[in-house]
Scaffold this motif. Structure first.
Motif, PDB file in Angstrom:
ATOM      1  N   LYS A  77       0.848  -1.191   0.000  1.00 12.13           N
ATOM      2  CA  LYS A  77       0.000   0.000   0.000  1.00 12.13           C
ATOM      3  C   LYS A  77       0.888   1.248   0.000  1.00 12.13           C
ATOM      4  N   LEU A 117      -0.093   7.230   2.546  1.00 10.18           N
ATOM      5  CA  LEU A 117      -0.869   8.432   2.243  1.00 10.18           C
ATOM      6  C   LEU A 117      -0.283   9.620   2.994  1.00 10.18           C
ATOM      7  N   GLU A 140      -0.473  14.258   3.239  1.00  5.74           N
ATOM      8  CA  GLU A 140      -1.002  15.556   2.815  1.00  5.74           C
ATOM      9  C   GLU A 140       0.186  16.395   2.363  1.00  5.74           C
ATOM     10  N   HIS A 161      -4.378  15.974  -0.501  1.00  3.75           N
ATOM     11  CA  HIS A 161      -4.080  14.695   0.140  1.00  3.75           C
ATOM     12  C   HIS A 161      -3.985  13.646  -0.952  1.00  3.75           C
ATOM     13  N   LEU A 162      -3.008  12.773  -0.853  1.00  4.15           N
ATOM     14  CA  LEU A 162      -2.823  11.746  -1.865  1.00  4.15           C
ATOM     15  C   LEU A 162      -4.101  10.917  -2.056  1.00  4.15           C
ATOM     16  N   SER A 163      -4.862  10.729  -0.993  1.00  2.34           N
ATOM     17  CA  SER A 163      -6.092   9.935  -1.085  1.00  2.34           C
ATOM     18  C   SER A 163      -7.089  10.532  -2.071  1.00  2.34           C
ATOM     19  N   LYS A 164      -6.966  11.818  -2.357  1.00  3.39           N
ATOM     20  CA  LYS A 164      -7.850  12.480  -3.330  1.00  3.39           C
ATOM     21  C   LYS A 164      -7.701  11.838  -4.719  1.00  3.39           C
ATOM     22  N   ILE A 206      -6.390   8.535  -5.264  1.00  3.95           N
ATOM     23  CA  ILE A 206      -6.536   7.077  -5.242  1.00  3.95           C
ATOM     24  C   ILE A 206      -7.933   6.712  -5.749  1.00  3.95           C
ATOM     25  N   GLY A 207      -7.951   5.739  -6.668  1.00  3.78           N
ATOM     26  CA  GLY A 207      -9.220   5.295  -7.235  1.00  3.78           C
ATOM     27  C   GLY A 207      -9.690   6.117  -8.420  1.00  3.78           C
ATOM     28  N   ASN A 242      -5.774   1.172  -7.142  1.00  2.00           N
ATOM     29  CA  ASN A 242      -6.097   0.582  -5.846  1.00  2.00           C
ATOM     30  C   ASN A 242      -5.227   1.132  -4.716  1.00  2.00           C
ATOM     31  N   GLY A 243      -4.309   2.034  -5.058  1.00  4.57           N
ATOM     32  CA  GLY A 243      -3.442   2.621  -4.044  1.00  4.57           C
ATOM     33  C   GLY A 243      -2.227   1.780  -3.715  1.00  4.57           C
ATOM     34  N   ASN A 244      -1.868   0.856  -4.614  1.00  4.76           N
ATOM     35  CA  ASN A 244      -0.709  -0.007  -4.403  1.00  4.76           C
ATOM     36  C   ASN A 244       0.472   0.451  -5.252  1.00  4.76           C
TER      37      ASN A 244
END
Length: 156
Positions: free
Chosen positions: A7, A10, A12, A22-25, A27-28, A123-125
């Motif tokens: 993974k 993550l 900011e 944020h990196l999560s923005k 992902i996907g 998938n964030g990998n």
């Protein structure tokens, strides 16, 4: 370097325009090209950034977002981005915390950090990693090859 299929950590960051992201923005939604480079305005780093700039539209066409990371200040990133018309995000990592998360070692004389590019899949990998301190422009075609292969494969 981080192991493949692990993974992606993550974090900011503040980009060169002062936006907090944020990196999560991503992902996907996007494949992420996360490239670590030593220093704004140095010859190798400028060549690498301009190579990413020149191929940026192809990255976008294949569903990718490019984020460059160095330990330079917000002001340095803003000037670097403006001077070379960089269309992608530059993340400030003055304290080195993002580099530590991504296991980016120090390079030359322990002063500069190594030059590493990671590809993070939808998938964030970690899908791929590449290290070449002496061939900064090589990161771009190598990353494009990997992204094209990811886009042709179904996402799991």
């Amino acid at each position: 370097m981080l192991p493949f299929q692990s993974k992606a950590p993550l974090f900011e960051f503040k980009n060169q325009h002062g936006e907090k992201l944020h990196l999560s923005k991503f992902i996907g939604r996007k494949i992420i090209v996360l490239y670590f480079y030593p220093k704004d305005f140095t010859p190798g780093c400028t060549a690498q950034a301009c190579s990413f700039r020149d191929e940026y539209e192809e990255f976008v066409e294949h569903g990718a977002e490019v984020i460059g990371i160095s330990g330079d200040s917000d002001d340095s990133h803003a000037q670097f981005s403006s001077r070379f018309n960089l269309p992608f995000h530059l993340a400030t990592d003055v304290d080195g915390s993002i580099r530590r998360m991504y296991d980016v070692p120090t390079g030359f004389l322990g002063v500069f950090f190594s030059r590493i590019t990671y590809i993070i899949d939808l998938n964030g990998n970690i899908a791929w990693a590449y290290k070449s301190n002496l061939a900064p422009k090589s990161h771009v075609p190598e990353a494009l090859k990997v992204i094209k292969s990811i886009v042709q494969s179904p996402v799991k």
